[in-house]
Design a protein around this motif. Structure first.
Motif, PDB file in Angstrom:
ATOM      1  N   ASN A 381       0.843  -1.197   0.000  1.00 43.24           N
ATOM      2  CA  ASN A 381       0.000   0.000   0.000  1.00 43.24           C
ATOM      3  C   ASN A 381       0.879   1.248   0.000  1.00 43.24           C
ATOM      4  O   ASN A 381       2.116   1.152   0.060  1.00 43.24           O
ATOM      5  CB  ASN A 381      -0.964  -0.011   1.197  1.00 43.24           C
ATOM      6  N   ASP A 382       0.256   2.405  -0.062  1.00 43.40           N
ATOM      7  CA  ASP A 382       1.019   3.656  -0.138  1.00 43.40           C
ATOM      8  C   ASP A 382       1.283   4.271   1.228  1.00 43.40           C
ATOM      9  O   ASP A 382       1.842   5.367   1.335  1.00 43.40           O
ATOM     10  CB  ASP A 382       0.302   4.668  -1.028  1.00 43.40           C
ATOM     11  N   ASP A 387      -5.515   0.171   0.687  1.00 46.76           N
ATOM     12  CA  ASP A 387      -5.795  -0.212  -0.694  1.00 46.76           C
ATOM     13  C   ASP A 387      -4.509  -0.589  -1.422  1.00 46.76           C
ATOM     14  O   ASP A 387      -3.416  -0.080  -1.109  1.00 46.76           O
ATOM     15  CB  ASP A 387      -6.481   0.932  -1.436  1.00 46.76           C
ATOM     16  N   ASP A 389      -1.595  -0.500  -3.815  1.00 45.60           N
ATOM     17  CA  ASP A 389      -0.883   0.505  -4.607  1.00 45.60           C
ATOM     18  C   ASP A 389      -0.189  -0.226  -5.747  1.00 45.60           C
ATOM     19  O   ASP A 389       0.963  -0.653  -5.635  1.00 45.60           O
ATOM     20  CB  ASP A 389       0.125   1.239  -3.733  1.00 45.60           C
ATOM     21  N   GLN A 391       1.066   0.703  -8.392  1.00 39.81           N
ATOM     22  CA  GLN A 391       2.231   1.344  -8.992  1.00 39.81           C
ATOM     23  C   GLN A 391       3.540   0.814  -8.411  1.00 39.81           C
ATOM     24  O   GLN A 391       4.588   0.886  -9.059  1.00 39.81           O
ATOM     25  CB  GLN A 391       2.154   2.865  -8.809  1.00 39.81           C
ATOM     26  N   GLN A 392       3.485   0.268  -7.197  1.00 36.85           N
ATOM     27  CA  GLN A 392       4.686  -0.316  -6.609  1.00 36.85           C
ATOM     28  C   GLN A 392       5.089  -1.613  -7.308  1.00 36.85           C
ATOM     29  O   GLN A 392       6.204  -2.100  -7.114  1.00 36.85           O
ATOM     30  CB  GLN A 392       4.479  -0.580  -5.115  1.00 36.85           C
ATOM     31  N   ASN A 401      10.538   2.974  -4.715  1.00 41.53           N
ATOM     32  CA  ASN A 401       9.520   2.358  -3.859  1.00 41.53           C
ATOM     33  C   ASN A 401       9.022   1.028  -4.407  1.00 41.53           C
ATOM     34  O   ASN A 401       8.028   0.484  -3.926  1.00 41.53           O
ATOM     35  CB  ASN A 401       8.329   3.309  -3.689  1.00 41.53           C
TER      36      ASN A 401
END
Length: 632
Positions: A381-382, A387, A389, A391-392, A401
């Motif tokens: 998660n961010d 939720d 993430d 993009q990681q 990250n």
């Protein structure tokens, strides 16, 4: 050349060595697991003295006391609370009386056992004296009475042995009763403390809720330490208010030692079965629905579930290595080099960090004939909410990250973690003081690499190494940590992140790519890479006979014959593409590849080309409307 001489007319049959030396395919489903496991763990076992009625009464009484007298002026509420408290207290008082009677009975039995011990000791002392006297008399015997005294000595010795056994049995019975008295007295003390409200209701169970309210948003964090948690000593003793007891288990495996396991029972005998969880919540907020209980031994917990998942999903042979700390991973991998049959390696019992991923990938790359299965981090998660993430899990957008290892053609990466039932947690969650909803009892998230290794092994056995280990239901999994939709997988698949999804109400492997995906070009599929490793290792081991043979046309022909025969069998299994063997592969070993300057170096070079079958990753049906007219 024949050594026979032909002198008499006739027919002669001679044995001629065959030019074909069959190449056997090597195994591809032997797995190695590594985990951080302490030399001593704690395992919960059922408590035979557990009284669920008394446990619930104690828990409800504790809640009523924690709630206080209620709102001022609310006489009806106070009356209901007082009535409930009295009813629960009555249950506990009845249980206290029952325990008192049981303790009194045990003490009576203990007194009788003490008397029996004293009597048995007196009888043993008398028997010892009689045996000594008989021995003295026999040593002083003459020929006239030696036989008679020898019989008396034998009778005295037999009587002494019977007395010794009787005394030993009496002492053992006394010790059992003494332990039972102490355990029952401890249970009674714990119960009385609960009645008085001076200790947690289960003698070490979850404490009363903290006065601080839970935060508006509770964000999960990844456990990157895998540190063991010290157990509460009260959990080692029996309590009628708790459904389990913790038992100590000492591992039969030294650090960096590797053991072969062919079933989960063998693993449990050496490394221990499912280990215990903390008895207090990580964050004891005022809302029990937010309570989580972490494993006492995170590395052992993860390793045990991986090995269990491996065998449950079709695995048959695993080498398991325990280490004491994360820094020993390189040493464990070095030890694995001596196990030639290892084909798959996973490290489920270690933190999911970039350093550990790199160590494993470097090892399999240097080894050349081995494949790695990597687990994603449990939490992606961010840091602002829980939720996913996504993009990681993208090389281009995540940057520093990234929750991804670097691209590697000899490894596969699976996301997310899966949810399974943990027998140890299921037992501990039965404690009413933990306030776990029955439908969530025993549920825990684990890394999927062990289960995936079992699927690899099962697929190899049933279909062959050329079949992608995907579109397979994960046995034992009931849920996933994060739901992966089709749009999300469209982002993950090109990165080589193999998704585990809910398909047709089952937890299913829905990806078959190596780490890096499209970046690996011709090696982007797990099945293609593993088939190539299989061919490479099989040909290497199956052609050892060539070494030191005369490097001539005859040898080249034998090489072509043997390798072609092996690849023909591989083609017939469906692993190579082509309607005929000639379309599926070629083997070249001739004077062009082996000119004099090559032969002078002692080399023989063979060129092999194979058309490996790719998995049907994207199945496309083109559908159109038809007028019903016949097609020509």
């Amino acid at each position: 050349m024949s050594s026979a001489t032909y002198l008499a007319p006739g027919v002669y049959v001679e044995e001629v060595p065959s030019a074909q030396q069959p190449i056997a395919g090597v195994g591809t489903n032997v797995v190695g697991f590594i985990g951080i496991v302490p030399p001593k763990i704690y395992v919960p076992v059922p408590n035979p003295d557990y009284d669920p009625v008394a446990a619930r009464a104690a828990a409800e009484l504790a809640e009523l006391r924690a709630a206080g007298p209620g709102q001022p002026g609310d006489a009806a509420a106070r009356a209901r609370a007082a009535e409930a408290a009295a009813a629960n207290l009555a249950v506990l008082r009845n249980t206290e009386d029952s325990l008192n009677r049981e303790l009194t009975d045990l003490k009576t039995q203990l007194d009788a056992a003490q008397t029996a011990v004293n009597s048995a000791q007196s009888a043993l002392d008398a028997a010892n004296t009689a045996e000594q006297n008989a021995t003295t008399a026999f040593e002083a015997a003459t020929d006239a009475n030696r036989a008679e005294l020898q019989q008396a000595l034998e009778d005295a010795s037999a009587k002494q042995q019977r007395a010794q056994r009787a005394q030993t049995q009496a002492v053992q019975k006394f010790n059992r009763l003494d332990a039972a008295v102490n355990a029952k007295a401890a249970e009674l003390t714990s119960l009385r403390a609960s009645i008085a409200g001076t200790t947690p209701p289960a003698g070490g169970a979850a404490p009363a809720p903290a006065p601080d309210a839970a935060p508006a948003k509770l964000v999960e964090q990844e456990d990157d330490t895998y540190e063991d948690i010290k157990q509460d000593d009260t959990l080692l003793a029996r309590s009628i208010l708790r459904p389990f007891i913790l038992q100590e288990f000492t591992l039969k495996v030294e650090s960096l030692d590797t053991k072969l396991c062919t079933n989960f029972t063998e693993y449990a005998q050496r490394f221990g079965t499912f280990s215990a969880y903390k008895d207090t919540p990580d964050l004891p907020y005022d809302n029990p629905d937010l309570w989580t209980f972490s494993p006492m031994h995170p590395g052992h917990h993860a390793l045990t579930h991986a090995v269990n998942g491996f065998f449950k999903n079709g695995g048959t042979k695993a080498f398991v290595c325990r280490i004491d700390r994360e820094e020993q991973l390189e040493d464990a991998l070095e030890n694995f080099k001596s196990i030639d049959e290892l084909a798959i390696i996973a490290i489920p019992g270690l933190p999911k960090s970039a350093d550990n991923w790199e160590a494993l990938m470097t090892h399999v790359e240097n080894r050349e004939n081995c494949f790695a299965i990597l687990d994603s981090q449990q939490v992606v998660n961010d840091g602002d909410d829980n939720d996913l993430d996504v993009q990681q899990l993208n090389y281009t957008s995540a940057g520093e990250n990234a929750a991804l290892p670097r691209p590697c053609k000899n490894a596969a990466f699976y996301f997310p973690h899966i949810e399974v039932i943990d027998p140890a947690k299921l037992l501990q969650d039965g404690d009413v003081a933990r306030k776990v909803n029955p439908k969530y009892r025993g549920r825990t998230y684990v890394a999927p690499s062990g289960h995936l290794a079992g699927i690899y092994a099962r697929t190899d056995t049933e279909r062959g190494v050329h079949k992608a280990p995907a579109n397979c239901v994960i046995r034992g999994a009931i849920e996933v940590k994060y739901y992966v939709s089709k749009p999300v997988q469209e982002l993950l698949n090109p990165q080589g992140v193999n998704a585990i999804r809910i398909m047709n109400n089952a937890v299913t492997v829905w990806g078959a790519r190596t780490i890096g995906g499209d970046a690996n070009s011709e090696w982007k599929y797990v099945s293609v890479r593993r088939l190539f490793l299989f061919l490479q290792k099989s040909i290497e081991e199956g052609t050892q006979w060539i070494v030191f043979e005369p490097n001539d046309e005859a040898l080249w022909g034998k090489i072509r014959l043997n390798v072609s025969a092996f690849l023909t069998n591989v083609w017939r299994s469906g692993a190579l593409f082509g309607a005929t063997p000639e379309e599926a592969f070629y083997v070249k070993c001739d004077a062009e590849l082996n000119p004099p300057e090559v032969r002078d170096l002692g080399q023989v070079i063979t060129e092999i080309g194979v058309a490996i079958v790719r998995p049907a990753e994207f199945v496309i049906f083109r559908i159109t409307q038809s007028t019903g007219a016949p097609r020509t």
